[in-house]
Design a protein around this motif. Structure first.
Motif, mmCIF file in Angstrom:
data_model
loop_
_atom_site.group_PDB
_atom_site.id
_atom_site.type_symbol
_atom_site.label_atom_id
_atom_site.label_comp_id
_atom_site.label_asym_id
_atom_site.label_seq_id
_atom_site.Cartn_x
_atom_site.Cartn_y
_atom_site.Cartn_z
ATOM 1 N N ASN A 75 -1.663 -10.969 2.213
ATOM 2 C CA ASN A 75 -1.471 -9.788 1.387
ATOM 3 C C ASN A 75 -2.105 -9.948 0.006
ATOM 4 O O ASN A 75 -2.581 -8.973 -0.578
ATOM 5 C CB ASN A 75 0.006 -9.430 1.285
ATOM 6 C CG ASN A 75 0.542 -8.907 2.602
ATOM 7 O OD1 ASN A 75 -0.211 -8.460 3.465
ATOM 8 N ND2 ASN A 75 1.846 -8.980 2.791
ATOM 9 N N PHE A 83 -4.576 -0.767 2.491
ATOM 10 C CA PHE A 83 -3.358 -0.637 3.303
ATOM 11 C C PHE A 83 -3.576 0.359 4.431
ATOM 12 O O PHE A 83 -3.125 0.154 5.544
ATOM 13 C CB PHE A 83 -2.163 -0.219 2.456
ATOM 14 C CG PHE A 83 -1.779 -1.211 1.393
ATOM 15 C CD1 PHE A 83 -2.034 -2.560 1.538
ATOM 16 C CD2 PHE A 83 -1.152 -0.784 0.242
ATOM 17 C CE1 PHE A 83 -1.674 -3.472 0.563
ATOM 18 C CE2 PHE A 83 -0.775 -1.683 -0.749
ATOM 19 C CZ PHE A 83 -1.044 -3.029 -0.583
ATOM 20 N N TRP A 109 1.247 3.704 7.621
ATOM 21 C CA TRP A 109 2.240 3.029 6.786
ATOM 22 C C TRP A 109 2.726 3.975 5.701
ATOM 23 O O TRP A 109 1.943 4.638 5.025
ATOM 24 C CB TRP A 109 1.640 1.772 6.181
ATOM 25 C CG TRP A 109 2.603 0.951 5.396
ATOM 26 C CD1 TRP A 109 3.715 0.320 5.863
ATOM 27 C CD2 TRP A 109 2.536 0.637 4.003
ATOM 28 N NE1 TRP A 109 4.347 -0.358 4.848
ATOM 29 C CE2 TRP A 109 3.640 -0.181 3.700
ATOM 30 C CE3 TRP A 109 1.648 0.966 2.990
ATOM 31 C CZ2 TRP A 109 3.878 -0.663 2.420
ATOM 32 C CZ3 TRP A 109 1.889 0.481 1.715
ATOM 33 C CH2 TRP A 109 2.998 -0.329 1.446
ATOM 34 N N LEU A 151 -5.620 -9.120 0.514
ATOM 35 C CA LEU A 151 -5.812 -7.675 0.598
ATOM 36 C C LEU A 151 -5.902 -7.042 -0.789
ATOM 37 O O LEU A 151 -6.670 -6.102 -0.996
ATOM 38 C CB LEU A 151 -4.693 -7.021 1.412
ATOM 39 C CG LEU A 151 -4.674 -7.324 2.907
ATOM 40 C CD1 LEU A 151 -3.484 -6.635 3.567
ATOM 41 C CD2 LEU A 151 -5.987 -6.947 3.585
ATOM 42 N N VAL A 162 0.354 -4.347 10.918
ATOM 43 C CA VAL A 162 -1.071 -4.393 10.601
ATOM 44 C C VAL A 162 -1.803 -4.416 11.942
ATOM 45 O O VAL A 162 -1.498 -5.246 12.803
ATOM 46 C CB VAL A 162 -1.416 -5.655 9.773
ATOM 47 C CG1 VAL A 162 -2.918 -5.796 9.596
ATOM 48 C CG2 VAL A 162 -0.707 -5.609 8.417
ATOM 49 N N CYS A 198 -5.499 -1.144 7.215
ATOM 50 C CA CYS A 198 -4.702 -2.097 8.001
ATOM 51 C C CYS A 198 -3.615 -1.417 8.821
ATOM 52 O O CYS A 198 -3.314 -1.847 9.937
ATOM 53 C CB CYS A 198 -4.052 -3.119 7.069
ATOM 54 S SG CYS A 198 -5.196 -4.311 6.389
ATOM 55 N N PHE A 207 3.357 -5.154 3.011
ATOM 56 C CA PHE A 207 2.233 -5.645 2.216
ATOM 57 C C PHE A 207 2.657 -6.397 0.950
ATOM 58 O O PHE A 207 1.835 -6.632 0.065
ATOM 59 C CB PHE A 207 1.288 -4.497 1.878
ATOM 60 C CG PHE A 207 0.604 -3.941 3.095
ATOM 61 C CD1 PHE A 207 -0.351 -4.687 3.764
ATOM 62 C CD2 PHE A 207 0.941 -2.695 3.589
ATOM 63 C CE1 PHE A 207 -0.980 -4.189 4.898
ATOM 64 C CE2 PHE A 207 0.317 -2.184 4.716
ATOM 65 C CZ PHE A 207 -0.638 -2.939 5.380
#
Length: 143
Positions: free
Chosen positions: A8, A88, A95, A11, A55, A91, A102
């Motif tokens: 994360n 996000f 979400w 990311l 994810v 992935c 995350f």
């Protein structure tokens, strides 16, 4: 090439470089990848397969394998942790930001960003004592 310990955290860096500065190219697009396989409605496809709180494997594999040079990492001076980050979506396209999917769980990767000066949205960092860790590195934190 740098190796990240916290997916994360990586990311957050990808968000800054790929979708913010656009210096890490090409930009990953989960929509394009699924359209190439004949999936026109990714939103429904994710729900039909029970992937809404995870994810996607394709995204995880891509971002885990993604190499980021030390030179690019040195350009990162700010990280923005926000439920609306593009990375996000790439992935986990459905979400809703209502869970800790995350959240950053380790700050062991901070040394990879020698010029980091500010973190916005640090409430998505689930690390005890995070304020002290950031302060020790001279990083301003805005929750």
């Amino acid at each position: 090439m740098a190796e990240f310990k916290d997916f994360n955290f990586k990311l957050m860096v990808v968000e800054a470089l790929m979708y913010g500065d656009e210096t890490l190219t090409p930009a990953f697009s989960i929509d394009e990848r699924f359209r190439a396989r004949g999936v026109d409605d990714l939103y429904s496809h994710v729900y039909e397969n029970g992937w809404e709180h995870t994810v996607l494997e394709e995204s995880r594999a891509y971002f885990e394998a993604l190499e980021i040079s030390d030179e690019l990492l040195a350009t990162v001076d700010e990280l923005v942790l926000d439920g609306g980050n593009q990375v996000f979506y790439e992935c986990s396209p459905v979400w809703d930001g209502e869970d800790d999917l995350f959240d950053v769980r380790s700050l062991d990767d901070l040394p990879l960003l020698p010029n980091l000066k500010r973190v916005l949205g640090a409430d998505m960092v689930a690390v005890p004592g995070k304020e002290e860790v950031f302060a020790a590195r001279g990083v301003a934190v805005v929750c």
